[in-house]
Design a protein around this motif. Structure first.
Motif, short mmCIF file in Angstrom:
data_model
loop_
_atom_site.label_atom_id
_atom_site.label_comp_id
_atom_site.label_asym_id
_atom_site.label_seq_id
_atom_site.Cartn_x
_atom_site.Cartn_y
_atom_site.Cartn_z
N LYS A 33 40.56 57.09 54.82
CA LYS A 33 41.42 57.33 55.93
C LYS A 33 42.21 56.13 56.62
CE LYS A 33 38.22 60.22 58.11
NZ LYS A 33 37.75 60.97 59.28
N LEU A 34 43.18 56.82 57.19
CA LEU A 34 44.03 55.73 57.66
C LEU A 34 44.38 56.04 59.26
CD1 LEU A 34 45.45 52.91 57.83
CD2 LEU A 34 47.33 54.17 56.74
N SER A 35 44.16 55.26 60.17
CA SER A 35 44.46 55.64 61.43
C SER A 35 45.43 54.44 62.23
CB SER A 35 43.41 55.93 62.54
OG SER A 35 42.55 57.26 61.91
N LEU A 36 46.35 54.99 63.12
CA LEU A 36 47.20 53.99 63.91
C LEU A 36 46.80 54.03 65.29
CD1 LEU A 36 50.71 54.52 62.41
CD2 LEU A 36 48.72 53.30 61.51
N ILE A 37 46.70 52.84 65.95
CA ILE A 37 46.46 52.75 67.33
C ILE A 37 47.62 51.85 68.25
CG2 ILE A 37 44.55 51.27 67.24
CD1 ILE A 37 42.99 52.75 69.48
N HIS A 38 47.89 52.03 69.35
CA HIS A 38 48.61 51.22 70.20
C HIS A 38 48.14 51.36 71.60
CE1 HIS A 38 51.99 49.12 72.14
NE2 HIS A 38 52.01 50.39 73.07
N ILE A 39 47.62 50.21 71.97
CA ILE A 39 47.31 50.17 73.54
C ILE A 39 48.01 49.38 74.31
CG2 ILE A 39 45.40 49.25 74.93
CD1 ILE A 39 44.49 51.32 72.57
N ASP A 40 48.69 49.97 75.14
CA ASP A 40 49.49 49.48 76.14
C ASP A 40 48.84 48.99 77.42
OD1 ASP A 40 52.13 49.01 77.24
OD2 ASP A 40 52.91 50.81 76.95
N ASP A 93 38.45 46.95 74.72
CA ASP A 93 37.56 47.92 75.26
C ASP A 93 38.12 49.40 74.55
OD1 ASP A 93 35.96 46.41 76.72
OD2 ASP A 93 37.09 47.14 78.75
N GLU A 94 39.52 49.57 74.58
CA GLU A 94 40.13 50.71 74.13
C GLU A 94 39.91 50.91 72.66
OE1 GLU A 94 41.20 53.33 76.01
OE2 GLU A 94 40.50 52.20 77.68
#
Length: 140
Positions: A33-40, A93-94
């Motif tokens: 599986k592939l997921s994308l994450i962006h933390i601002d 943390d996120e």
């Protein structure tokens, strides 16, 4: 090791597609599986009271914009993307919360090899806190 879920941490810069493409190629080879994450940055935490703007609305608009950009990257991946996550706050943390929430086994992230990255590197934070394997992609 055969990873079953790969998450790409991206900053939505021009280099983001490089990371997504490399992670998608790896996920394809591993049938993962592939997921994308962006933390601002959480601007509400930085607020000092010197400006008069509605930080909640601004944060919400930025999160919506980031989600649209993540979805555009997901569409270009040529591989199914399970999750597109947008968060705000402390990067490590996120990402650690997301790892636990969606059972990620490998985090892929980029590292800019420039002057500022020697001083302010989020990659160092991840190295010290991430509970799973970390694949660091050098970005020029």
């Amino acid at each position: 090791m055969a990873y079953k879920h790969i998450m790409v941490a991206i900053d939505l810069s021009d280099d983001s597609f490089v990371l997504v493409r490399k992670a998608a190629d790896l996920a394809r080879k591993l049938d993962a599986k592939l997921s994308l994450i962006h933390i601002d940055v959480n601007y509400a935490e930085l607020y000092t009271g010197l400006i008069d703007i509605n930080l909640s609305d601004a944060q919400h608009r930025m999160a919506e914009d980031a989600q649209k950009q993540l979805q555009a990257l997901a569409n270009q991946a040529n591989y199914p993307v399970s999750h597109t996550l947008v968060g705000s706050g402390d990067l490590s943390d996120e990402i650690c919360h997301a790892i636990n929430d969606i059972d990620v086994e490998l985090v892929v992230c980029g590292h800019h090899q420039d002057f500022w990255s020697k001083i302010l590197s989020s990659a160092k934070q991840l190295l010290n806190q991430t509970p799973v394997d970390l694949l660091m992609i050098p970005l020029k």
